[in-house]
Design an enzyme around this catalytic site. Structure first.
Site, mmCIF file in Angstrom:
data_model
loop_
_atom_site.group_PDB
_atom_site.id
_atom_site.type_symbol
_atom_site.label_atom_id
_atom_site.label_comp_id
_atom_site.label_asym_id
_atom_site.label_seq_id
_atom_site.Cartn_x
_atom_site.Cartn_y
_atom_site.Cartn_z
ATOM 1 N N LYS A 97 2.282 -10.543 -3.895
ATOM 2 C CA LYS A 97 3.222 -9.429 -3.652
ATOM 3 C C LYS A 97 4.666 -9.921 -3.746
ATOM 4 C CE LYS A 97 -0.206 -7.158 -0.795
ATOM 5 N NZ LYS A 97 -0.802 -7.140 0.552
ATOM 6 N N GLY A 119 0.786 -1.246 0.000
ATOM 7 C CA GLY A 119 0.000 0.000 0.000
ATOM 8 C C GLY A 119 0.809 1.282 0.000
ATOM 9 N N GLY A 139 -13.131 -3.659 9.163
ATOM 10 C CA GLY A 139 -12.806 -3.315 7.768
ATOM 11 C C GLY A 139 -11.371 -3.647 7.377
ATOM 12 N N ILE A 163 3.698 2.007 1.576
ATOM 13 C CA ILE A 163 5.160 1.951 1.765
ATOM 14 C C ILE A 163 5.835 2.006 0.385
ATOM 15 C CG2 ILE A 163 7.091 0.630 2.714
ATOM 16 C CD1 ILE A 163 5.103 -0.886 4.458
HETATM 17 N N1 LIG Z 1 -8.147 -1.080 -0.293
HETATM 18 C C1 LIG Z 1 -6.850 -1.121 -0.043
HETATM 19 O O1 LIG Z 1 -6.398 -0.804 1.061
HETATM 20 C C2 LIG Z 1 -5.893 -1.528 -1.129
HETATM 21 C C3 LIG Z 1 -4.515 -1.556 -0.850
HETATM 22 C C4 LIG Z 1 -3.614 -1.883 -1.867
HETATM 23 C C5 LIG Z 1 -4.106 -2.211 -3.119
HETATM 24 N N2 LIG Z 1 -5.452 -2.218 -3.351
HETATM 25 C C6 LIG Z 1 -5.923 -2.583 -4.683
HETATM 26 O O2 LIG Z 1 -6.587 -1.459 -5.251
HETATM 27 C C7 LIG Z 1 -7.615 -1.896 -6.130
HETATM 28 C C8 LIG Z 1 -8.922 -1.217 -5.719
HETATM 29 O O3 LIG Z 1 -9.233 -1.578 -4.385
HETATM 30 P P1 LIG Z 1 -10.437 -0.911 -3.596
HETATM 31 O O4 LIG Z 1 -10.282 -1.326 -2.181
HETATM 32 O O5 LIG Z 1 -10.524 0.537 -3.905
HETATM 33 O O6 LIG Z 1 -11.679 -1.679 -4.250
HETATM 34 P P2 LIG Z 1 -13.228 -1.308 -4.141
HETATM 35 O O7 LIG Z 1 -13.460 -0.438 -2.957
HETATM 36 O O8 LIG Z 1 -13.968 -2.569 -4.262
HETATM 37 O O9 LIG Z 1 -13.484 -0.412 -5.437
HETATM 38 C C9 LIG Z 1 -13.553 -0.936 -6.727
HETATM 39 C C10 LIG Z 1 -14.141 0.121 -7.639
HETATM 40 O O10 LIG Z 1 -14.114 -0.360 -8.974
HETATM 41 C C11 LIG Z 1 -15.396 -0.213 -9.557
HETATM 42 N N3 LIG Z 1 -15.596 -1.315 -10.482
HETATM 43 C C12 LIG Z 1 -15.380 -2.634 -10.270
HETATM 44 N N4 LIG Z 1 -15.686 -3.342 -11.371
HETATM 45 C C13 LIG Z 1 -16.082 -2.457 -12.295
HETATM 46 C C14 LIG Z 1 -16.544 -2.567 -13.630
HETATM 47 N N5 LIG Z 1 -16.632 -3.756 -14.244
HETATM 48 N N6 LIG Z 1 -16.886 -1.441 -14.279
HETATM 49 C C15 LIG Z 1 -16.810 -0.247 -13.678
HETATM 50 N N7 LIG Z 1 -16.370 -0.059 -12.410
HETATM 51 C C16 LIG Z 1 -16.017 -1.157 -11.734
HETATM 52 C C17 LIG Z 1 -16.383 -0.244 -8.408
HETATM 53 O O11 LIG Z 1 -17.561 0.446 -8.782
HETATM 54 P P3 LIG Z 1 -18.814 0.603 -7.781
HETATM 55 O O12 LIG Z 1 -18.275 1.426 -6.643
HETATM 56 O O13 LIG Z 1 -19.842 1.313 -8.560
HETATM 57 O O14 LIG Z 1 -19.171 -0.786 -7.363
HETATM 58 C C18 LIG Z 1 -15.584 0.494 -7.321
HETATM 59 O O15 LIG Z 1 -15.770 1.882 -7.441
HETATM 60 C C19 LIG Z 1 -7.631 -3.425 -6.026
HETATM 61 O O16 LIG Z 1 -6.880 -3.972 -7.068
HETATM 62 C C20 LIG Z 1 -6.949 -3.696 -4.694
HETATM 63 O O17 LIG Z 1 -6.319 -4.960 -4.643
HETATM 64 C C21 LIG Z 1 -6.346 -1.887 -2.393
#
Ligand SMILES: NC(=O)c1ccc[n+]([C@@H]2O[C@H](COP(=O)([O-])OP(=O)(O)OC[C@H]3O[C@@H](n4cnc5c(N)ncnc54)[C@H](OP(=O)(O)O)[C@@H]3O)[C@@H](O)[C@H]2O)c1
Length: 432
Positions: free
Chosen positions: A205, A134, A187, A136
């Site tokens: 990773k 994330g 969460g 780091i």
């Molecule tokens: N969360 C963390 O702390 C974190 C840390 C490091 C890396 N990541 C990576 O960052 C990425 C995003 O994570 P996140 O936690 O932000 O996920 P999330 O909260 O589930 O958000 C995903 C977003 O993508 C949209 N989406 C998904 N499928 C879609 C589609 N087919 N068409 C259009 N929009 C679509 C969703 O739309 P809706 O909102 O309308 O459903 C939502 O806004 C992932 O790859 C995750 O592994 C996350």
């Protein structure tokens, strides 16, 4: 001042953090970049959803593929997650000459080769700082800070959920299930935490980190992966008694015969910095030829820390765009990556913690130690304690001297064949 168009795919946790940083820190970002990062479109699934960051409704759309290839978008920021669809969208964006930022470790670990190849062929940037740990800046540290060095090994706590669970289990008083439920309520853990607790997320990773450290192709299935689900309260208590803390570690090491790649719980000496990494925090300990040891520590996930890494990538690519230098950073730390042999686990040498569940009968202990000895596994410490008040079983715990993993596994098979351990034995490697 030049405008650089950003297309944001996803407005979930990370996407919302990116919007907030780009809006709230716009002045500082412009000063550092010498250009403006302008959000020109945001793709989501549900247009009606309440969001964690406000964007003008006119920017929202529901077709990531169209946004990723739209005129006026210079950088596509993939924050939707998942594998196949994300790959297709990113490949389409690359084909349309867009620069790419992604936070998606699963995408890179599974489809990295296709994406790097396409990006290099097109001469576009593909940055992914947020995909590992994330907030780091470990990718930047390996790719730039240590560019002149030779990394010998990395040992990381790279999954916040696992670290939260092992830290809480070490404090005692709650079961794995109770702690996992707390992590989900707070969460920290996904609704489906399988990838986190099974070590799969850490393996994604590690594949990325090992590629950067050793300049080699890493196949995901070459990584030995074990989760934390089978660890019992008694293992945490025994670890403490012997001066260790149990952590889920991701490890990669350069050896004469190839590289070692593994993710599994390990007994970490209490004196190590990694033993003190609490809750959901991440840390990566790097051992390199010139620098020696260095450690990178901080928030491995979360909206703002992860968004910070994403926006740093946007700024760096923005600089490349302004300098007409996109595509100049080798994506895999060297352009032609040889596939290096991965040393099998059976050849690993380690000290071991072994726990057996046996009936409290004369002679059992002797038989156990004899079988271990026959397989060249010598015991440094042996102890026993009741498993639980309501059973007749006792736990026999052996800490071994250094042994070869293949020998230890053969000994465990013989012990199983002899019907000595009434439950699958617990094996935890001792980090050294
Ligand atoms: N969360 C963390 O702390 C974190 C840390 C490091 C890396 N990541 C990576 O960052 C990425 C995003 O994570 P996140 O936690 O932000 O996920 P999330 O909260 O589930 O958000 C995903 C977003 O993508 C949209 N989406 C998904 N499928 C879609 C589609 N087919 N068409 C259009 N929009 C679509 C969703 O739309 P809706 O909102 O309308 O459903 C939502 O806004 C992932 O790859 C995750 O592994 C996350």
């Amino acid at each position: 001042m030049r405008d650089i168009g950003v297309g944001l795919l996803g407005l979930g946790n990370v996407g919302a953090g990116v919007v907030r940083l780009l809006y709230e820190n716009a002045t500082a970002i412009e000063a550092r970049l010498g250009a403006r990062l302008v959000i020109r479109g945001v793709a989501v699934r549900d247009l009606q959803k309440t969001r964690l960051a406000e964007v003008d409704a006119s920017l929202l759309c529901t077709d990531p593929m169209e946004l990723a290839t739209r005129d006026g978008i210079d950088i596509v920021c993939e924050l939707i997650g998942g594998e196949e669809f994300a790959r297709d969208v990113v490949l389409a964006a690359i084909a349309a000459n867009k620069q790419i930022v992604t936070a998606n470790k699963a995408l890179l670990a599974v489809h990295g080769e296709a994406l790097y190849t396409a990006a290099e062929a097109k001469g576009v940037d593909l940055y992914y700082e947020a995909a590992v740990c994330g907030g780091i800046p470990i990718i930047r540290a390996l790719r730039e800070g240590l560019a002149s060095d030779r990394v010998e090994s990395i040992t990381g706590i790279v999954n916040g959920t696992s670290n939260f669970i092992t830290s809480a289990m070490a404090s005692g008083g709650s079961s794995f299930e109770e702690i996992l439920a707390t992590a989900q309520r707070e969460g920290y853990a996904e609704a489906d935490p399988t990838l986190d607790v099974s070590g799969g997320d850490a393996a994604h990773k590690l594949a990325i980190l090992a590629m950067l450290c050793f300049g080699t192709r890493v196949q995901l299935d070459a990584i030995h992966v074990e989760g934390i689900e089978t660890l019992a309260e008694i293992d945490y208590a025994m670890a403490k008694k012997h001066g260790y803390v149990i952590k889920s570690l991701a490890m990669a090491k350069r050896l004469d015969a190839g590289i070692e790649l593994r993710v599994h719980p390990a007994m970490v000496p209490q004196s190590w910095l990694l033993a003190d990494v609490p809750d959901t925090k991440n840390a990566v300990y790097v051992d390199s030829y010139a620098l020696g040891s260095s450690m990178y520590y901080g928030a491995g996930a979360g909206m703002m820390p992860t968004a910070m890494s994403v926006v740093s990538d946007l700024i760096e690519i923005g600089r490349n765009i302004c300098a007409n230098a996109t595509g100049s950073m080798p994506l895999r730390s060297q352009r032609q990556l040889p596939a290096t042999a991965v040393v099998p686990m059976s050849a690993l040498r380690s000290h071991y913690y072994l726990r057996f569940s046996v009936e409290d009968r004369p002679g059992t202990l002797g038989k156990l130690t004899t079988i271990l000895g026959e397989h060249r596994v010598s015991i440094a410490n042996l102890s026993q304690r009741p498993m639980a008040e309501d059973t007749e079983l006792i736990a026999v715990v052996a800490l071994t001297h250094e042994a070869i993993e293949g020998d230890v596994q053969a000994a465990l098979s013989s012990i199983a064949d002899a019907g000595l351990s009434l439950a699958p034995p617990q094996l935890i490697r001792i980090a050294s």
